[in-house]
Design a protein around this motif. Structure first.
Motif, mmCIF file in Angstrom:
data_model
loop_
_atom_site.group_PDB
_atom_site.id
_atom_site.type_symbol
_atom_site.label_atom_id
_atom_site.label_comp_id
_atom_site.label_asym_id
_atom_site.label_seq_id
_atom_site.Cartn_x
_atom_site.Cartn_y
_atom_site.Cartn_z
ATOM 1 N N SER A 1 6.585 50.471 15.016
ATOM 2 C CA SER A 1 5.524 49.566 14.983
ATOM 3 C C SER A 1 6.615 48.209 14.506
ATOM 4 O O SER A 1 7.707 47.981 14.131
ATOM 5 C CB SER A 1 4.820 49.792 13.447
ATOM 6 O OG SER A 1 5.708 49.587 12.434
ATOM 7 N N LYS A 43 5.903 46.368 11.985
ATOM 8 C CA LYS A 43 5.914 45.919 10.785
ATOM 9 C C LYS A 43 7.087 46.692 10.411
ATOM 10 O O LYS A 43 8.248 46.165 9.710
ATOM 11 C CB LYS A 43 4.935 46.800 9.958
ATOM 12 C CG LYS A 43 5.071 46.580 8.487
ATOM 13 C CD LYS A 43 3.922 47.011 7.658
ATOM 14 C CE LYS A 43 2.789 45.975 7.769
ATOM 15 N NZ LYS A 43 1.528 46.303 6.999
ATOM 16 N N ASP A 44 7.612 47.895 11.001
ATOM 17 C CA ASP A 44 8.884 48.391 10.776
ATOM 18 C C ASP A 44 9.961 47.836 11.199
ATOM 19 O O ASP A 44 11.129 47.282 10.388
ATOM 20 C CB ASP A 44 9.013 49.749 11.567
ATOM 21 C CG ASP A 44 7.883 50.680 10.867
ATOM 22 O OD1 ASP A 44 7.667 50.675 9.732
ATOM 23 O OD2 ASP A 44 7.669 51.924 11.570
ATOM 24 N N ALA A 46 10.105 44.539 11.688
ATOM 25 C CA ALA A 46 10.380 43.029 10.609
ATOM 26 C C ALA A 46 11.075 43.523 9.611
ATOM 27 O O ALA A 46 11.946 42.741 9.170
ATOM 28 C CB ALA A 46 9.005 42.277 10.302
ATOM 29 N N PHE A 47 10.765 44.634 9.044
ATOM 30 C CA PHE A 47 11.303 45.050 7.782
ATOM 31 C C PHE A 47 12.995 45.498 8.096
ATOM 32 O O PHE A 47 13.807 44.873 7.186
ATOM 33 C CB PHE A 47 10.766 46.234 7.596
ATOM 34 C CG PHE A 47 11.621 47.094 5.781
ATOM 35 C CD1 PHE A 47 11.554 46.520 4.695
ATOM 36 C CD2 PHE A 47 12.285 47.938 6.106
ATOM 37 C CE1 PHE A 47 11.873 47.150 3.528
ATOM 38 C CE2 PHE A 47 13.134 48.687 4.973
ATOM 39 C CZ PHE A 47 12.889 48.100 3.962
ATOM 40 N N ASP A 51 10.133 37.803 7.538
ATOM 41 C CA ASP A 51 8.693 37.833 6.667
ATOM 42 C C ASP A 51 7.484 38.295 7.604
ATOM 43 O O ASP A 51 7.516 37.621 8.867
ATOM 44 C CB ASP A 51 8.447 36.311 6.268
ATOM 45 C CG ASP A 51 6.922 36.027 5.707
ATOM 46 O OD1 ASP A 51 6.967 36.415 4.367
ATOM 47 O OD2 ASP A 51 6.128 35.745 6.418
ATOM 48 N N TYR A 52 6.883 39.144 7.299
ATOM 49 C CA TYR A 52 5.969 39.934 8.349
ATOM 50 C C TYR A 52 4.915 38.742 8.783
ATOM 51 O O TYR A 52 4.473 38.741 10.084
ATOM 52 C CB TYR A 52 5.406 41.308 7.875
ATOM 53 C CG TYR A 52 4.657 41.943 8.749
ATOM 54 C CD1 TYR A 52 4.934 42.669 10.070
ATOM 55 C CD2 TYR A 52 3.083 41.820 8.448
ATOM 56 C CE1 TYR A 52 4.234 43.097 10.814
ATOM 57 C CE2 TYR A 52 2.219 42.563 9.323
ATOM 58 C CZ TYR A 52 2.723 43.056 10.454
ATOM 59 O OH TYR A 52 1.953 43.699 11.194
ATOM 60 N N THR A 53 4.535 38.144 7.933
ATOM 61 C CA THR A 53 3.363 37.208 8.323
ATOM 62 C C THR A 53 3.753 36.147 9.267
ATOM 63 O O THR A 53 3.184 35.739 10.215
ATOM 64 C CB THR A 53 2.723 36.518 7.048
ATOM 65 O OG1 THR A 53 2.192 37.722 6.159
ATOM 66 C CG2 THR A 53 1.574 35.482 7.451
ATOM 67 N N ILE A 66 4.437 37.923 12.678
ATOM 68 C CA ILE A 66 3.230 37.996 13.796
ATOM 69 C C ILE A 66 2.960 36.794 14.114
ATOM 70 O O ILE A 66 2.270 36.542 15.441
ATOM 71 C CB ILE A 66 2.167 38.691 12.759
ATOM 72 C CG1 ILE A 66 2.649 40.304 12.440
ATOM 73 C CG2 ILE A 66 0.878 38.641 13.658
ATOM 74 C CD1 ILE A 66 3.087 40.844 13.638
ATOM 75 N N GLU A 123 -0.730 45.952 17.739
ATOM 76 C CA GLU A 123 -1.114 47.426 17.113
ATOM 77 C C GLU A 123 -0.363 48.306 17.865
ATOM 78 O O GLU A 123 -0.324 49.677 17.402
ATOM 79 C CB GLU A 123 -2.468 47.633 16.793
ATOM 80 C CG GLU A 123 -3.176 46.488 16.036
ATOM 81 C CD GLU A 123 -4.858 46.556 16.292
ATOM 82 O OE1 GLU A 123 -5.231 47.500 17.114
ATOM 83 O OE2 GLU A 123 -5.499 45.880 15.330
#
Length: 500
Positions: free
Chosen positions: A392, A394-395, A397-398, A403-405, A408, A422
């Motif tokens: 994903s 999110k993964d 970005a980590f 910073d995830y926001t 995106i 998604e």
């Protein structure tokens, strides 16, 4: 011979938007046609529609038999000569060697297994195969991704010698040198221009500039029209209320008053409706002037300052791959704020050099010479290869400490829709994967940004935004990039690595 497309409409199942809506155009098969458009706009889909691999409504007539680049190889261990004869079985030996000479391919490649060739050699061999097949029309999709700058130059010259093909590429210099017509898939239409890319691009930018100059005026006029429309609606509603009742202290109480008010209200309602229709038509006309303008997004990048001005110094560095030297000694100093392009022919060790600078260790390569680095350097790396991307957003970005926001937000600015955000990254196209890598890097605060061929598969519009961003920033950038336009606009110096 012409390919006639009439009322073509197509959209993929499960999506609300049409890629092509009632498109009609004519393509001459003698044109050297460059096909351009944003990532996801439908260039590859257009090829599939021409070949009959996908079907929409409307008609496509006059189509020749097509042959595509890249094409599937039946056996990766086929020798080069056999690969050519799979596509062009009637080609004479002298014709094959003539084409190879044009592309500066050594004749030994005819006896080499395809799987052992470099990316550039495979590209040239496939292109030769396409044009040796004289009875089919070539559709060429992104041939530059495995070519160095010299390879792009001779390949563009090779295509210039040919008659009749459609070429998808995001390399602006390559398009200019190879094509004489441009077909652009825009937001709301497809346009064909009897000019190379730069001529079409300059004209498109002039149109956009004119539209931008009219933007505020149009918005004000649309706002005024909407206010007039709202006033007409209030006027009509007030008349309608009088028809069903009135204030006896203010209105005459004669028995004919209600029918009079009803007739008056009906007349005013018709008048208001006519005004509304006229206002809506004017609003649509004025709004349509702005519908085809590509939105230019503002991107941000923030480097990290280091207390030392000299970040890296390489003295007489020789790169080794599997124990063998692959380049002549390299000498380079990297100071803060510099943007340096690493250049050289394929196989000279450019990517290996970047990995060495970015401390990406590998068992396969080593170096001799002196490499001095400022202490505690932090790097942000954009890899050339995207095949390992999975999972994903999110993964990811980590993983890169982004910073995830913000990550995106950048992806949305670079054309990602909500549904795409998604999905698993492994399902993305090559261009979308490269955008993920770049977006992750833009979120980092590093001392040195190391980008290895970042523009592969990236559309011209995003390239322009990135060029403007990087050229106006004070970050330190080391990159390998074969797009001459990118290097001219972004980099401050160039370091060439010479292969042994």
């Amino acid at each position: 011979m012409t390919i006639d497309i009439k009322n073509l409409t197509f959209g993929y199942d499960g999506t609300d938007e049409l890629l092509f809506d009632d498109v009609s155009l004519r393509i001459d098969t003698d044109w050297k046609l460059g096909l351009v458009g944003r990532n996801g706009r439908g260039k590859t889909t257009f090829f599939k529609l021409l070949k009959g691999e996908l079907h929409g409504s409307g008609t496509i007539t006059g189509s020749p038999e097509f042959v595509s680049f890249p094409f599937e190889i039946s056996d990766p261990y086929l020798l080069g000569g056999d690969v050519i004869r799979e596509i062009a079985p009637n080609a004479e030996d002298w014709q094959i060697r003539r084409e190879m000479n044009y592309l500066e391919l050594d004749s030994d490649i005819l006896y080499q297994p395809y799987c052992l060739m470099s990316g550039g050699e495979k590209t040239k061999l496939q292109l030769i195969s396409l044009f040796l097949d004289e009875y089919r029309f070539p559709l060429i999709d992104e041939p530059t991704n495995h070519l160095d700058e010299h390879g792009r130059k001779i390949t563009a010259a090779y295509l210039k010698r040919k008659t009749g093909f459609i070429l998808v590429s995001h390399d602006r210099t390559f398009l200019d040198e190879a094509t004489d017509h441009t077909m652009a898939i825009n937001k709301t239409n497809i346009e064909v221009s009897a000019a190379n890319f730069s001529t079409w691009w300059d004209e498109m930018k002039r149109r956009e500039k004119f539209e931008e100059s009219q933007n505020d005026r149009l918005k004000k006029e649309i706002s005024r029209l909407r206010k007039s429309e709202e006033a007409a609606e209030r006027w009509s509603e007030a008349s309608e209320r009088k028809k069903i009742g009135f204030d006896p202290t203010k209105v005459e109480k004669s028995i004919s008053r209600r029918s009079y008010e009803g007739a008056k209200a009906a007349k005013m309602m018709r008048h208001a409706k006519n005004m509304e229709n006229r206002f809506e038509k004017k609003i649509d006309e004025k709004s349509s002037l702005l519908k085809n303008q590509e939105r230019k997004e503002t991107l941000l990048i923030e480097g990290k300052k280091h207390h030392s001005d000299l970040l890296i110094k390489a003295t007489n560095v020789v790169l080794y791959y599997d124990g063998e030297a692959i380049c002549n000694p390299v000498n380079l100093e990297i100071h803060q704020g510099e943007k340096i392009a690493i250049s050289g022919v394929n196989g000279c060790g450019k990517s290996t050099f970047l990995k060495m600078l970015g401390e990406l260790n590998s068992d396969n390569f080593s170096y001799t010479g002196e490499l001095i680095k400022a202490p505690n350097l932090e790097y942000s790396y954009v890899h050339q290869d995207t095949s390992s991307l999975t999972g994903s957003l999110k993964d990811y970005a980590f993983e890169v400490s982004a910073d995830y926001t913000r990550f995106i937000t950048i992806l949305r600015k670079m054309g990602f829709g909500k549904n795409k955000l998604e999905q698993d990254i492994s399902t993305y196209s090559e261009g979308q994967k490269k955008i993920v890598l770049i977006a992750g890097s833009l979120c980092c605060q590093a001392h040195i940004f190391i980008w290895d061929e970042p523009m592969n598969y990236i559309d011209i519009y995003i390239r322009e935004s990135l060029e403007e961003l990087l050229a106006n920033s004070d970050i330190t950038l080391i990159c390998v990039e074969h797009d001459r336009s990118f290097k001219d606009k972004v980099t401050t110096s160039e370091c060439e690595i010479f292969r042994i």
